[in-house]
Design a protein around this motif. Structure first.
Motif, PDB file in Angstrom:
ATOM      1  N   TYR A   1       0.854  -1.210   0.000  1.00  0.00           N
ATOM      2  CA  TYR A   1       0.000   0.000   0.000  1.00  0.00           C
ATOM      3  C   TYR A   1       0.882   1.250   0.000  1.00  0.00           C
ATOM      4  N   ASP A   2       1.980   1.198   0.767  1.00  0.00           N
ATOM      5  CA  ASP A   2       2.883   2.356   0.826  1.00  0.00           C
ATOM      6  C   ASP A   2       3.485   2.637  -0.553  1.00  0.00           C
ATOM      7  N   ALA A   3       3.710   1.547  -1.295  1.00  0.00           N
ATOM      8  CA  ALA A   3       4.336   1.712  -2.617  1.00  0.00           C
ATOM      9  C   ALA A   3       3.319   2.130  -3.685  1.00  0.00           C
ATOM     10  N   GLY A   4       2.053   2.249  -3.298  1.00  0.00           N
ATOM     11  CA  GLY A   4       1.080   2.790  -4.245  1.00  0.00           C
ATOM     12  C   GLY A   4       0.012   1.831  -4.721  1.00  0.00           C
ATOM     13  N   GLU A   5       0.077   0.559  -4.272  1.00  0.00           N
ATOM     14  CA  GLU A   5      -0.956  -0.403  -4.691  1.00  0.00           C
ATOM     15  C   GLU A   5      -2.119  -0.311  -3.701  1.00  0.00           C
ATOM     16  N   PRO A   6      -3.313   0.064  -4.139  1.00  0.00           N
ATOM     17  CA  PRO A   6      -4.412   0.142  -3.165  1.00  0.00           C
ATOM     18  C   PRO A   6      -4.939  -1.246  -2.795  1.00  0.00           C
ATOM     19  N   PRO A   7      -5.615  -1.379  -1.659  1.00  0.00           N
ATOM     20  CA  PRO A   7      -6.264  -2.660  -1.360  1.00  0.00           C
ATOM     21  C   PRO A   7      -7.275  -2.982  -2.462  1.00  0.00           C
ATOM     22  N   ARG A   8      -7.497  -4.245  -2.727  1.00  0.00           N
ATOM     23  CA  ARG A   8      -8.383  -4.605  -3.847  1.00  0.00           C
ATOM     24  C   ARG A   8      -8.979  -5.986  -3.584  1.00  0.00           C
ATOM     25  N   PHE A   9      -9.977  -6.331  -4.392  1.00  0.00           N
ATOM     26  CA  PHE A   9     -10.528  -7.687  -4.319  1.00  0.00           C
ATOM     27  C   PHE A   9      -9.482  -8.627  -4.913  1.00  0.00           C
ATOM     28  N   ASP A  10      -9.249  -9.746  -4.265  1.00  0.00           N
ATOM     29  CA  ASP A  10      -8.178 -10.657  -4.666  1.00  0.00           C
ATOM     30  C   ASP A  10      -8.661 -11.526  -5.834  1.00  0.00           C
ATOM     31  N   PRO A  11      -8.000 -11.434  -6.994  1.00  0.00           N
ATOM     32  CA  PRO A  11      -8.443 -12.265  -8.130  1.00  0.00           C
ATOM     33  C   PRO A  11      -8.387 -13.762  -7.806  1.00  0.00           C
ATOM     34  N   ALA A  12      -7.487 -14.154  -6.915  1.00  0.00           N
ATOM     35  CA  ALA A  12      -7.321 -15.587  -6.606  1.00  0.00           C
ATOM     36  C   ALA A  12      -8.537 -16.163  -5.871  1.00  0.00           C
ATOM     37  N   THR A  13      -9.337 -15.321  -5.250  1.00  0.00           N
ATOM     38  CA  THR A  13     -10.491 -15.848  -4.497  1.00  0.00           C
ATOM     39  C   THR A  13     -11.826 -15.432  -5.139  1.00  0.00           C
ATOM     40  N   ARG A  14     -11.781 -15.112  -6.413  1.00  0.00           N
ATOM     41  CA  ARG A  14     -13.002 -14.728  -7.138  1.00  0.00           C
ATOM     42  C   ARG A  14     -14.070 -15.820  -7.008  1.00  0.00           C
ATOM     43  N   VAL A  15     -13.619 -17.077  -7.073  1.00  0.00           N
ATOM     44  CA  VAL A  15     -14.559 -18.206  -7.023  1.00  0.00           C
ATOM     45  C   VAL A  15     -15.345 -18.205  -5.705  1.00  0.00           C
ATOM     46  N   VAL A  16     -14.713 -17.774  -4.650  1.00  0.00           N
ATOM     47  CA  VAL A  16     -15.424 -17.687  -3.352  1.00  0.00           C
ATOM     48  C   VAL A  16     -16.457 -16.563  -3.413  1.00  0.00           C
ATOM     49  N   ARG A  17     -16.047 -15.415  -3.969  1.00  0.00           N
ATOM     50  CA  ARG A  17     -16.976 -14.277  -4.023  1.00  0.00           C
ATOM     51  C   ARG A  17     -18.153 -14.569  -4.950  1.00  0.00           C
ATOM     52  N   GLU A  18     -17.871 -15.291  -6.036  1.00  0.00           N
ATOM     53  CA  GLU A  18     -18.940 -15.490  -7.018  1.00  0.00           C
ATOM     54  C   GLU A  18     -19.743 -16.761  -6.778  1.00  0.00           C
ATOM     55  N   GLY A  19     -19.224 -17.651  -5.956  1.00  0.00           N
ATOM     56  CA  GLY A  19     -19.904 -18.926  -5.726  1.00  0.00           C
ATOM     57  C   GLY A  19     -21.193 -18.777  -4.920  1.00  0.00           C
ATOM     58  N   GLU A  20     -22.093 -19.735  -5.096  1.00  0.00           N
ATOM     59  CA  GLU A  20     -23.357 -19.724  -4.333  1.00  0.00           C
ATOM     60  C   GLU A  20     -23.206 -20.632  -3.131  1.00  0.00           C
ATOM     61  N   TRP A  21     -22.978 -20.128  -2.001  1.00  0.00           N
ATOM     62  CA  TRP A  21     -22.878 -20.898  -0.760  1.00  0.00           C
ATOM     63  C   TRP A  21     -23.471 -20.042   0.350  1.00  0.00           C
ATOM     64  N   ARG A  22     -23.831 -20.668   1.435  1.00  0.00           N
ATOM     65  CA  ARG A  22     -24.402 -19.915   2.560  1.00  0.00           C
ATOM     66  C   ARG A  22     -23.749 -20.366   3.854  1.00  0.00           C
TER      67      ARG A  22
END
Ligand SMILES: CC(=O)SCCNC(=O)CCNC(=O)[C@H](O)C(C)(C)COP(=O)(O)OP(=O)(O)OC[C@H]1O[C@@H](n2cnc3c(N)ncnc32)[C@H](O)[C@@H]1OP(=O)(O)O
Ligand SMILES: O=CC(=O)O
Ligand SMILES: [Mg+2]
Length: 565
Positions: free
Chosen positions: A68-89
């Motif tokens: 973050y100090d070097a200029g990269e803002p926090p972001r959604f992690d592409p590696a866990t997209r499947v968790v964000r997009e998956g249908e689970w409860r």
């Protein structure tokens, strides 16, 4: 039995400790039933199993901060997209805990406050070992004693000065417990020669002594229940899930018995909400908007970026775009996963000696709660019992008899939230008065914390570790970047010289307000020195309470030097 004191004090009573555990805190016969050999062995087992993962998680926090100090803002992690997009409860919300419209919070000690909270008429009491508690040995251990008696239903207190007896009503709130964050050590307990991990002490002692009584009583077969603070990544939630599973196995209770609500109160964590719920899916009862630490975290995360300066602390409310976006995304995430989306804490508390000001404060609380209820939150926090009727009226009015809004769609017109929305800089003026108020509040809070009080009323607002952190890091940020501050129409730069002058004037003002005797007897001068040092440090300290912790560590027998961590 391992001795806890030196051989010179061999005759003194000491705690019965298992191999590798050394209790350095004061011996008290009232604490001995909490610090039993079995309970300490349980805590030590957790520490041994999870300390490597905790160390790794803390290192990953530092690594992320370097990015973050070097200029990269926090972001959604592409590696866990499947968790964000998956249908689970997540596991279904237990029926006995479906209605959490009003939750009162407060420190686990003093005892009287615990009884008041349990009798307050709220649905839940979150007993706090974190933002609202100064982690002195006495507070932590008394807190454990209080909670044991609360779960057993036997807690009483006699206020001798007022001739008043406190005992539980027939109907009491349900109990959640908030252990400290992963970063805080417990220096009064050494495990294999290292300070214990604070949250494992808080969790471990409470769980060990209370799981059976809790489940047999208010838990209706489930529990105990927790709030988990200050996480920055789902790997930290995974550690908690492991701790819960280990605790369930040790106690011989079903997996998924323990339930927890995670506070989303760091900027990195808002990009990890699905992932956090996923890690804890069998143990989750939702997320909460910990708005004060979230503001603190925004400054910390963007510490290196002069284009992200906060306006005056009083202007950074839930109306700011980045705060509103965070609340909306939290609600959607929770409801999609079938759990509670809890609101946060309005800082106003009742004002005793001014009816008009009291009504104005209540009105601010009502507005804040109405905004939360309309946005879709299922319940919210109250800082003081006097606020509960107004908050309940707002939430119950909006819910119309339903226990929560978990099954509802997002309200019409509420837009989808993007990564850009979550980091949009807040708007408003930066002023020398803001710098002053931060100093005045920060010093008084720190003086109270050093003296053992972790939540205090200051200028008619509740202040705790999270709100005080905002005061500290905001002054640091303004100085670090030489922010332009408005001084009654004239622009001045935030510099160490300006802060030095402000501190001198504000210390004099504090002395005039509290009186010379209280000022002399309190820890104000020490607090002033720490606050100034923190605001002018070349590198931002991660936590005020971590730096100041060494000043409240007291080894038994008394007089030994404090532990330098
Ligand atoms: C950012 C975050 O993390 S928010 C969550 C953490 N912060 C908190 O939990 C803060 C909780 N609130 C408090 O600690 C307190 O309300 C304070 C310190 C701000 C003010 O407390 P006081 O100065 O005692 O307030 P006041 O004098 O108005 O109290 C009146 C009565 O209400 C009780 N009371 C006040 N707040 C609480 C509370 N949160 N829970 C239970 N009882 C309470 C007092 O014990 C007192 O009881 P009594 O009449 O039997 O003596
Ligand atoms: O813990 C709550 C917060 O606002 O911080
Ligand atoms: Mg917090």
């Amino acid at each position: 039995m391992a001795a806890t004191a030196s051989t010179a004090a061999a005759a003194a009573p000491c705690y019965d400790t298992p191999e590798g555990v050394d209790v350095r805190g004061r011996y008290d016969p009232a604490f001995a039933p909490v610090l039993t050999r079995g309970a300490l062995a349980f805590v030590a087992g957790l520490q041994r199993e999870f300390r490597g993962a905790v160390r790794h998680a803390m290192e990953r926090r530092r690594e992320a901060q370097r990015r973050y100090d070097a200029g990269e803002p926090p972001r959604f992690d592409p590696a866990t997209r499947v968790v964000r997009e998956g249908e689970w409860r997540c596991a279904p919300v237990p029926p006995a805990f479906a209605d959490r419209t009003v939750e009162i919070t407060g420190p686990a000690e003093p005892r009287k406050m615990v009884i008041n909270a349990l009798n307050s008429g709220a649905k839940v009491f979150m007993a706090d070992f974190e933002d609202a508690l100064s982690p002195t040995w006495e507070n932590l251990m008394n807190g454990q004693v209080n909670l044991r008696d609360a779960v057993a239903g036997t807690i009483t207190f006699r206020d001798a000065a007022r001739g008043r007896e406190y005992r539980l009503n027939d109907q009491t709130t349900k109990l959640f417990v908030r252990p400290r964050g992963w970063h805080l050590p417990e220096a009064h307990i050494l495990i294999d020669g290292e300070p214990a991990i604070g949250c494992l002490v808080d969790f471990g002692l409470y769980f060990f002594h209370n799981h059976a009584a809790f489940r047999a009583g208010q838990g209706a077969g489930l529990g105990p229940f927790f709030y988990l603070p200050k996480m920055e990544h789902s790997r930290e939630a995974r550690i908690w899930n492991g701790v819960f599973e280990r605790a369930e196995q040790t106690a011989g209770i079903e997996r998924g018995s323990i339930r927890a609500t995670v506070l989303v109160e760091t900027l990195p964590a808002v990009f990890q909400m699905d992932e956090i719920l996923y890690e804890l899916r069998d143990h989750s009862v939702g997320l909460n908007c910990g708005r004060w630490d979230y503001i603190f975290s925004y400054v910390k995360t963007f510490r290196a970026h002069p284009d992200r300066l906060l306006p005056d602390r009083a202007l950074v409310g839930m109306g700011q775009h980045f705060m509103r976006s965070y609340s909306h995304l939290l609600i959607r995430t929770c409801h999609r996963r079938g759990v509670h989306a809890m609101g946060g804490m309005a800082a106003q508390i009742p004002i005793k000696d001014d009816a008009a000001a009291n009504e104005a404060a209540l009105e601010l609380v009502r507005k804040d709660k109405l905004r939360e209820a309309r946005a879709g939150h299922d319940g919210t926090w109250a800082a003081h019992p006097g606020l509960i009727p107004a908050i309940r009226e707002v939430f119950e009015g909006h819910l119309g008899g339903r226990p929560n809004q978990i099954g509802d769609d997002a309200p019409a017109g509420q837009e989808a939230v993007t990564a850009e929305d979550l980091i949009q800089p807040p708007r408003g003026a930066r002023t020398v008065d803001g710098l002053r108020l931060n100093a005045r509040v920060g010093v008084q809070y720190l003086a109270a914390w050093l003296a053992g009080s972790g939540s205090v009323p200051l200028y008619n607002l509740m202040e705790d570790a999270a709100t005080a952190e905002i005061s500290r890091v905001q002054n640091w940020q303004w100085l670090r970047h030489g922010a332009a501050l408005d001084a009654g129409g004239v622009e001045v730069r935030a510099t160490p010289e300006l802060l030095a002058r402000v501190m001198e004037e504000e210390m004099a003002r504090i002395q005039a307000e509290v009186g010379p005797k209280r000022f002399r007897q309190g820890r104000y001068a020490e607090a002033g020195r720490i606050f100034s040092r923190q605001c002018t440090a070349p590198e931002l300290d991660d936590f005020l309470t971590l730096d100041a912790y060494n000043l409240i560590v007291v080894y038994h027998p008394g007089g030994a030097s404090p532990c330098k961590l």
